[in-house]
Design an enzyme around this catalytic site. Structure first.
Site, PDB file in Angstrom:
ATOM      1  N   ARG A  46      -0.527 -16.396   5.652  1.00  0.00           N
ATOM      2  CA  ARG A  46       0.709 -15.669   5.961  1.00  0.00           C
ATOM      3  C   ARG A  46       1.061 -15.733   7.445  1.00  0.00           C
ATOM      4  O   ARG A  46       2.236 -15.797   7.801  1.00  0.00           O
ATOM      5  CB  ARG A  46       0.595 -14.221   5.482  1.00  0.00           C
ATOM      6  CG  ARG A  46       0.722 -14.091   3.974  1.00  0.00           C
ATOM      7  CD  ARG A  46       0.420 -12.697   3.451  1.00  0.00           C
ATOM      8  NE  ARG A  46       0.977 -11.614   4.215  1.00  0.00           N
ATOM      9  CZ  ARG A  46       1.841 -10.706   3.740  1.00  0.00           C
ATOM     10  NH1 ARG A  46       2.261 -10.780   2.493  1.00  0.00           N
ATOM     11  NH2 ARG A  46       2.264  -9.722   4.504  1.00  0.00           N
ATOM     12  N   SER A  47       0.066 -15.755   8.312  1.00  0.00           N
ATOM     13  CA  SER A  47       0.340 -15.903   9.748  1.00  0.00           C
ATOM     14  C   SER A  47       1.027 -17.234  10.010  1.00  0.00           C
ATOM     15  O   SER A  47       1.911 -17.331  10.864  1.00  0.00           O
ATOM     16  CB  SER A  47      -0.951 -15.812  10.563  1.00  0.00           C
ATOM     17  OG  SER A  47      -1.529 -14.539  10.431  1.00  0.00           O
ATOM     18  N   SER A  86      -3.056 -15.922  14.932  1.00  0.00           N
ATOM     19  CA  SER A  86      -4.286 -15.748  14.157  1.00  0.00           C
ATOM     20  C   SER A  86      -4.821 -14.343  14.382  1.00  0.00           C
ATOM     21  O   SER A  86      -5.194 -13.997  15.510  1.00  0.00           O
ATOM     22  CB  SER A  86      -5.338 -16.778  14.576  1.00  0.00           C
ATOM     23  OG  SER A  86      -6.572 -16.521  13.951  1.00  0.00           O
ATOM     24  N   SER A  88      -7.673 -12.955  13.419  1.00  0.00           N
ATOM     25  CA  SER A  88      -9.078 -12.969  13.842  1.00  0.00           C
ATOM     26  C   SER A  88      -9.307 -13.792  15.099  1.00  0.00           C
ATOM     27  O   SER A  88     -10.236 -13.517  15.866  1.00  0.00           O
ATOM     28  CB  SER A  88      -9.959 -13.539  12.725  1.00  0.00           C
ATOM     29  OG  SER A  88      -9.716 -14.930  12.556  1.00  0.00           O
ATOM     30  N   GLY A  89      -8.498 -14.835  15.287  1.00  0.00           N
ATOM     31  CA  GLY A  89      -8.736 -15.753  16.392  1.00  0.00           C
ATOM     32  C   GLY A  89      -9.940 -16.641  16.167  1.00  0.00           C
ATOM     33  O   GLY A  89     -10.418 -17.300  17.091  1.00  0.00           O
ATOM     34  N   THR A  91     -10.280 -18.603  12.943  1.00  0.00           N
ATOM     35  CA  THR A  91     -10.058 -19.536  11.845  1.00  0.00           C
ATOM     36  C   THR A  91     -10.427 -20.942  12.303  1.00  0.00           C
ATOM     37  O   THR A  91      -9.871 -21.442  13.289  1.00  0.00           O
ATOM     38  CB  THR A  91      -8.590 -19.470  11.376  1.00  0.00           C
ATOM     39  OG1 THR A  91      -8.283 -18.114  11.044  1.00  0.00           O
ATOM     40  CG2 THR A  91      -8.350 -20.372  10.179  1.00  0.00           C
TER      41      THR A  91
END
Length: 185
Positions: A46-47, A86, A88-89, A91
């Protein structure tokens, strides 16, 4: 709870997010776009969809903007910027893209919940957005929404706000932008 009550709660959550966003970080992103030859966006899930919508609006403003992974995406060069959305940063595919962009010498902007993440550390500048990670047991930000929804919604609205700021700086209005809208549909 009724659907409209949930909608009201989502809007409250988004309203609480606004003061947590740093205007100086946002302005750095805007200036990074203005100083770049081409703008590339990337995100997963989705991001990634939010990033695609941002690339589309930039195209409407006359910016050479591209989505990483599309068939018509040109070569990334040292005068370009890669904007990664992102939560979480971390991925893996996005980390790999950031590393490649860094090796080429282009600019990297990370829009993330975690500026100290791997992508955040690779980036030339980061914009921290509030939100909860997909695994909400790890985050401090509480939301009624599932997984990363709050971050993804905030990302879309943040990108739209960047567009409005760009329009203001460049003296653009919606009529000028509409001239670049798809017309073969």
């Amino acid at each position: 709870m009724q659907t409209t009550q949930y909608l009201a709660e989502i809007l409250k959550e988004l309203s609480r997010s606004i003061p947590l966003i740093n205007d100086e970080e946002a302005e750095k992103l805007l200036n990074g776009i203005l100083e770049s030859k081409k703008v590339f966006v990337a995100g997963a899930g989705r991001s990634g969809l939010m990033a695609k919508s941002f690339a589309m609006r930039m195209m409407h403003m006359g910016i050479d903007s591209y989505v990483i992974g599309e068939t018509v995406t040109p070569t990334f060069e040292k005068d370009d910027i890669l904007i990664i959305g992102s939560g979480s940063g971390e991925t893996k595919s996005l980390v790999s893209m950031a590393e490649k962009a860094k090796s080429i010498g282009g600019k990297i902007a990370a829009v993330t919940i975690y500026p100290n993440s791997t992508i955040g550390q690779l980036a030339d500048f980061t914009i921290q957005l509030p939100g909860s990670p997909k695994d909400q047991s790890e985050g401090n930000y509480k939301t009624i929404q599932p997984m990363g929804s709050l971050f993804e919604q905030t990302l879309l609205l943040f990108f739209d706000a960047i567009i409005l700021r760009f329009m203001e700086k460049k003296g653009l209005d919606t009529n000028k932008m509409y001239g670049r809208h798809a017309n073969l549909e």
